[in-house]
Design a protein around this motif. Structure first.
Motif, PDB file in Angstrom:
ATOM      1  N   UNK A  13      14.161   4.094  52.212  1.00  0.00           N
ATOM      2  CA  UNK A  13      13.998   2.738  52.276  1.00  0.00           C
ATOM      3  C   UNK A  13      15.192   2.060  51.343  1.00  0.00           C
ATOM      4  N   UNK A  14      14.867   2.542  50.146  1.00  0.00           N
ATOM      5  CA  UNK A  14      15.871   1.983  49.065  1.00  0.00           C
ATOM      6  C   UNK A  14      17.424   2.188  49.214  1.00  0.00           C
ATOM      7  N   UNK A  15      17.467   3.343  49.794  1.00  0.00           N
ATOM      8  CA  UNK A  15      19.074   3.339  50.033  1.00  0.00           C
ATOM      9  C   UNK A  15      19.548   2.528  51.049  1.00  0.00           C
ATOM     10  N   UNK A  16      18.750   2.342  52.324  1.00  0.00           N
ATOM     11  CA  UNK A  16      19.005   1.375  53.309  1.00  0.00           C
ATOM     12  C   UNK A  16      19.123  -0.025  52.855  1.00  0.00           C
TER      13      UNK A  16
ATOM     14  N   UNK B  59       1.593  17.014  49.611  1.00  0.00           N
ATOM     15  CA  UNK B  59       2.921  16.777  50.464  1.00  0.00           C
ATOM     16  C   UNK B  59       2.757  15.131  50.922  1.00  0.00           C
ATOM     17  N   UNK B  60       1.686  14.674  50.978  1.00  0.00           N
ATOM     18  CA  UNK B  60       1.566  13.173  51.431  1.00  0.00           C
ATOM     19  C   UNK B  60       2.078  12.303  50.551  1.00  0.00           C
ATOM     20  N   UNK B  61       1.972  12.459  49.163  1.00  0.00           N
ATOM     21  CA  UNK B  61       2.743  11.815  48.212  1.00  0.00           C
ATOM     22  C   UNK B  61       4.162  12.096  48.414  1.00  0.00           C
ATOM     23  N   UNK B  62       4.526  13.110  48.288  1.00  0.00           N
ATOM     24  CA  UNK B  62       6.166  13.417  48.360  1.00  0.00           C
ATOM     25  C   UNK B  62       6.924  12.850  49.502  1.00  0.00           C
ATOM     26  N   UNK B  63       6.006  12.739  50.500  1.00  0.00           N
ATOM     27  CA  UNK B  63       6.662  12.241  51.895  1.00  0.00           C
ATOM     28  C   UNK B  63       6.674  10.825  51.564  1.00  0.00           C
ATOM     29  N   UNK B  64       5.592  10.023  50.986  1.00  0.00           N
ATOM     30  CA  UNK B  64       5.802   8.461  50.726  1.00  0.00           C
ATOM     31  C   UNK B  64       7.097   8.398  49.721  1.00  0.00           C
ATOM     32  N   UNK B  65       7.366   9.059  48.703  1.00  0.00           N
ATOM     33  CA  UNK B  65       8.393   9.138  47.815  1.00  0.00           C
ATOM     34  C   UNK B  65       9.626   9.299  48.556  1.00  0.00           C
ATOM     35  N   UNK B  66      10.001  10.180  49.335  1.00  0.00           N
ATOM     36  CA  UNK B  66      10.832  10.380  50.164  1.00  0.00           C
ATOM     37  C   UNK B  66      11.132   9.133  50.969  1.00  0.00           C
ATOM     38  N   UNK B  67      10.332   8.670  51.728  1.00  0.00           N
ATOM     39  CA  UNK B  67      10.275   7.284  52.457  1.00  0.00           C
ATOM     40  C   UNK B  67      10.849   6.285  51.730  1.00  0.00           C
TER      41      UNK B  67
END
Length: 183
Positions: A15-18, A3-11
């Motif tokens: 960030x990439x979209x912004x 879950x922690x790795x998935x969270x960092x990928x979503x983050x």
């Protein structure tokens, strides 16, 4: 994947979209700024006393107002005036010599138009009007007039380009004002 790795990928995705949206906005802003600035009218104004060089030893003297187009657009000069913010006055300069171009004057990129006001006994024709204002103002008024007086080149699209008179202009204006006070 935890879950922690998935969270960092979503983050990272967020960030990439912004970052992409910000870069797109800056690219559009820069393109509009460049397009607008290249279309802007720019004129450099130079004023001062000049002496013609030729066969005459003394040669006639002129007060020259030169306008050089440093922009990319064609400029059409409609009038030249002298303006002061205090006291609030503006004078159109109609006394140009025979060497001066006629109004309206069209100048392309890099071209100059030089207007000459004939000088008689070291005094330009328009200085009498200014010296009356200068001598009738108090000390504060004289200081403000000296700080706010400009030569204005007015274009046909409403832009005004200004230059301050040189030191020799002020010396002659003060000298002429003293002469008028004596009379």
């Amino acid at each position: 994947m935890s879950d922690q790795t998935a969270f960092y990928f979503r983050l990272a995705e967020l960030f990439g979209v912004w970052l992409a949206a910000s870069a797109t906005f800056l690219a559009a802003f820069t393109a509009l700024w460049v397009a607008n600035s290249s279309n802007r009218l720019r004129i450099r104004v130079i004023v001062g006393f000049r002496k013609t060089v030729g066969s005459q030893a003394s040669g006639p003297k002129y007060y020259m107002i030169s306008a050089t187009n440093v922009g990319l657009r064609r400029a059409i000069i409609s009038i030249i005036s002298i303006e002061s913010k205090f006291p609030r006055r503006s004078f159109i300069l109609p006394f140009f010599g025979p060497e001066s171009p006629r109004f309206p004057t069209s100048i392309e990129d890099g071209e100059s138009a030089s207007y000459f006001v004939e000088v008689t006994d070291g005094i330009p024709a328009f200085i009498d009007t200014l010296s009356e204002i200068y001598s009738s103002s108090g000390l504060v008024g004289r200081l403000l007039l000296k700080r706010t007086l400009t030569v204005c080149v007015n274009t046909s699209n409403g832009d005004i380009f200004r230059a301050r008179p040189d030191r020799s202009f002020w010396d002659r204006l003060i000298e002429r004002s003293k002469e008028q006070l004596k009379e």
